[in-house]
Motif scaffolding. Structure first.
Motif, PDB file in Angstrom:
ATOM      1  N   UNK A  47       1.119  -1.049  -0.049  1.00  0.00           N
ATOM      2  CA  UNK A  47      -0.012   0.197   0.142  1.00  0.00           C
ATOM      3  C   UNK A  47       0.697   0.988   0.004  1.00  0.00           C
ATOM      4  N   UNK A  48       1.907   1.073   0.480  1.00  0.00           N
ATOM      5  CA  UNK A  48       3.002   2.424   0.633  1.00  0.00           C
ATOM      6  C   UNK A  48       3.410   2.738  -0.649  1.00  0.00           C
ATOM      7  N   UNK A  49       4.156   2.092  -1.212  1.00  0.00           N
ATOM      8  CA  UNK A  49       4.537   2.023  -2.620  1.00  0.00           C
ATOM      9  C   UNK A  49       3.721   2.402  -3.260  1.00  0.00           C
ATOM     10  N   UNK A  50       1.770   2.530  -3.672  1.00  0.00           N
ATOM     11  CA  UNK A  50       1.575   3.046  -3.886  1.00  0.00           C
ATOM     12  C   UNK A  50       0.674   4.491  -3.936  1.00  0.00           C
ATOM     13  N   UNK A  51       1.016   4.498  -2.516  1.00  0.00           N
ATOM     14  CA  UNK A  51       1.228   5.756  -2.224  1.00  0.00           C
ATOM     15  C   UNK A  51       1.872   6.709  -2.142  1.00  0.00           C
TER      16      UNK A  51
END
Length: 735
Positions: free
Chosen positions: A562-566
């Protein structure tokens, strides 16, 4: 612990000395295996039988470095009247090794022992503890023998020779070698006539750079007594905090005349002399009771430093000051009340008689007076808890608040007050509720059963109550090393979206910190946090969630996808917080590395800098994928970004050798930090580069290895590192 070790430990308390001795011997033969018996063997060091003391000391020596716990007691019996006990103790300190460094001053002093066997044992022990000090022991023994024979001997017939010898010995007090200064000061204590001649130099040694020299001078001046008084009093105005403490010990040992002289200086015109004299009276303690009337007057002095010193002094003079301080608490103006309360706090349990007055003063309008009073009440200790529990029902909110805070400061011993503190959670005054909540956390594990009530307080309309509750919940779970229950996780996740920023931050800290040490609850917490990220569009809430995840460290890895998408979020603050969280997690996947590489070109300089730092936190062979992008970042417009990229290349090490040309260019960067980081990075990538390539490239800076030297004027406890500066083409390189 095996049954045999238990039996031997129990035998150390046998009524027969021979049995106790045999038990200590048997334990020692087992060596480090019986380290759990160190407390029992330490107690045996005070056995009435010298044979038991000697055997216990020997046994501790067989345990080795783990016996460092016994060093305080070993130092006490280093002066045992029995030579065999002293010898065993010395050998044990040597066996403990480097952890016994604190014993070196005492061992050096023990070199004055007349027994050559003990002197040799000390030399060996010091060599084991600190080889640097040990290497000078033979020279030191020669100095001791010289000074002892010259100072004590009455066989000299040539007065001129005797005077010359005396002057040589006194000159050793300024010798560059600290050990020689120390031992010369000690040996002067054998001859008062010579010590009086050396008086100015002995007093000057109270400020010596080496603490063992200070103590040696203190010992000799103490033995010298009254003749040293004038010189010591002249030193008052010039003394630092440490020499004040030493002066106090000397003056107290001299006795009534010295103490009276110090009391007289309280009224001196020189403010610094008054302050120093006051501190010294406190160090002297209950022998200085005659100073109480003058000190009480000084509680009202306009100079805050004098009030501070006076409070401390009265608090250390003892119980005789309680009555006068209690009266000052009633009658003085606010500054005087505060000073009197602080003094009672220093007295601790001895101030019990002042309890009723202190409880009343909690209602004072001045917050500094109330804070000092709270401290005083808590310092009295557990014996005051029943009074504090009663005071929690007082009608004054200020008294309730101060009482609750005092119970918290007492800590785990105030567990009996938990029911009364829980009742105050319903008080209409928010400050009272807040103080009670924090106190429950300070009481610790015994308050773990209050968590259901604390969960109710998380819905309190006052933000500071919600924050206090969250922080207390975190403290209780951390102290007890117990898992968060589902209801607690749910409540904390709800406060992540709280309207108040401090409440949100408290929840993020607690969730993150607890998850960092307990992976088992991480899945539940991260799942809830990711749901918030998916459903809540508020920027502040998202930042709070990212803070929580960053606190989890590697346990936050499940959130990585999820962090990589953010990283593609439109808001720069969200992107920066996301990069920071990824760095704290220390992601090791190639995908994460490539995503961070991509964000090195972000339009926001802070994000580029954070991304370069985040890459330095990754411990993976795939980190070489980032090298080309980091090389490019070495030419970023912002110095802080360049610096971060260069440091990361250095951390990658030899696998970043492609960066060497770019790092060489960075050596001439306009920014000092960038230049230094480039040089260090080059050494990390190729350790031989600094010595070979700087000179070959004929640059203005010459990199050298730091040259470490031991200044011969200092004791080995005060090593200094001298770095050689090389001048090349008019420029200097400073390591």
């Amino acid at each position: 612990m095996s049954n045999s070790i238990i039996a031997l430990t129990q035998a150390l308390a046998n009524t027969r000395a021979s049995v106790r001795q045999a038990a200590a011997q048997a334990l020692g033969e087992r060596g480090s295996e019986v380290s759990i018996t160190i407390p029992a063997l330490s107690r045996a060091l005070k056995d009435p039988s010298p044979k038991v003391r000697s055997s216990a000391a020997w046994a501790l020596g067989q345990i080795g470095p783990q016996a460092a716990l016994a060093i305080p007691i070993l130092l006490q019996i280093l002066e045992d009247p029995e030579p065999k006990v002293r010898l065993a103790t010395i050998r044990t300190l040597g066996n403990i090794g480097t952890k016994a460094a604190i014993a070196i001053p005492s061992l050096l002093e023990a070199l004055l022992d007349k027994s050559t066997v003990i002197q040799q044992a000390i030399a060996k022990a010091i060599q084991q503890i600190d080889p640097d000090v040990g290497s000078g022991i033979s020279q030191l023994l020669d100095v001791i023998n010289l000074t002892t024979s010259n100072l004590v001997s009455d066989t000299h017939t040539d007065n001129a020779n005797r005077l010359e010898d005396s002057q040589k010995i006194i000159s050793l007090l300024t010798d560059p070698n600290a050990i020689i200064r120390q031992q010369t000061a000690l040996t002067l204590s054998h001859n008062h006539t010579q010590a009086i001649k050396a008086l100015p130099k002995l007093v000057a040694l109270l400020k010596d750079a080496d603490f063992t020299v200070r103590w040696a001078a203190t010992a000799t001046l103490t033995q010298l007594g009254t003749p040293a008084l004038p010189a010591l009093l002249q030193e008052l105005a010039k003394s630092d905090w440490y020499s004040r403490w030493l002066l106090a010990r000397i003056l107290a040992s001299i006795g009534e005349n010295a103490i009276s002289a110090v009391i007289d200086t309280i009224d001196a015109t020189d403010t610094n002399v008054r302050i120093v004299a006051t501190w010294i009276l406190g160090h002297i303690g209950d022998l200085a009771t005659d100073a109480i009337p003058k000190l009480i007057k000084n509680l009202k002095d306009p100079n805050p430093e004098i009030r501070k010193a006076t409070s401390w002094a009265l608090g250390h003079i003892g119980v005789d000051a309680v009555t006068a301080l209690t009266e000052a608490l009633r009658t003085a103006r606010p500054k005087g009340k505060e000073a009197a309360a602080l003094a009672l706090g220093y007295l601790g349990p001895k101030a019990l008689a002042a309890t009723p007055t202190l409880l009343k003063i909690l209602a004072h309008n001045n917050s500094e007076v109330r804070n000092a009073t709270t401290y005083a009440l808590s310092s009295i200790g557990p014996q005051i808890i029943p009074n504090l529990i009663t005071s929690l029902a007082n009608t004054s909110p200020k008294i309730r608040e101060g009482t609750a805070r005092a119970l918290g400061l007492i800590g785990y011993q105030a567990a009996m007050a938990i029911p009364a503190l829980l009742r105050t959670l319903q008080h209409k005054n928010a400050t009272v509720r807040e103080a009670s909540i924090y106190s429950l956390g300070q009481i610790g594990p015994a308050a773990i059963a209050t968590i259901p009530e604390l969960l109710k307080a998380m819905a309190d309309p006052e933000p500071k109550i919600r924050r206090a509750t969250i922080e207390t919940l975190g403290v209780l779970r951390m102290d007890t090393q117990t898992q968060l229950e589902d209801a607690e996780i749910k409540a904390l996740l709800q406060t992540i979206t709280d309207i108040n920023a401090t409440v949100r931050l408290a929840a993020a800290n607690v969730l993150g910190n607890l998850c960092s040490i307990d992976y088992s609850i991480g899945a539940k917490v991260i799942s809830g946090l990711l749901q918030i990220l998916a459903s809540d569009t508020n920027k502040e809430t998202k930042e709070t969630v990212l803070k929580a995840i960053s606190h989890m460290g590697s346990n936050g890895t499940p959130a990585l996808y999820t962090l990589l998408k953010m990283l593609k979020d439109n808001n720069a603050q969200i992107r920066e917080a996301t990069v920071w969280a990824i760095g704290k997690i220390g992601a090791t996947t190639a995908t994460a590395i490539l995503e961070l590489v991509a964000i090195l070109t972000d339009s926001n300089a802070c994000i580029r800098q954070t991304a370069a730092w985040a890459l330095s936190q990754i411990d993976s062979p795939d980190i070489v994928l980032a090298v080309p992008a980091l090389i490019h970042t070495c030419s970023d417009a912002l110095a802080d970004v360049r610096n971060a990229a260069i440091k990361t290349l250095g951390n990658i090490g030899s696998k970043a050798d492609l960066a060497i040309p770019a790092l060489k260019i960075a050596l001439a960067d306009a920014d000092t930090n960038v230049r230094h980081s480039a040089e260090k990075a080059l050494e990390q990538i190729d350790p031989t580069w600094a010595m070979c390539n700087y000179a070959k490239d004929n640059r203005t800076y010459l990199a050298t290895k730091p040259i470490y030297t031991l200044d011969s004027t200092l004791n080995s406890n005060y090593r200094i590192m001298a770095t050689e500066l090389k001048e090349v083409n008019g420029g200097y390189y400073e390591y």
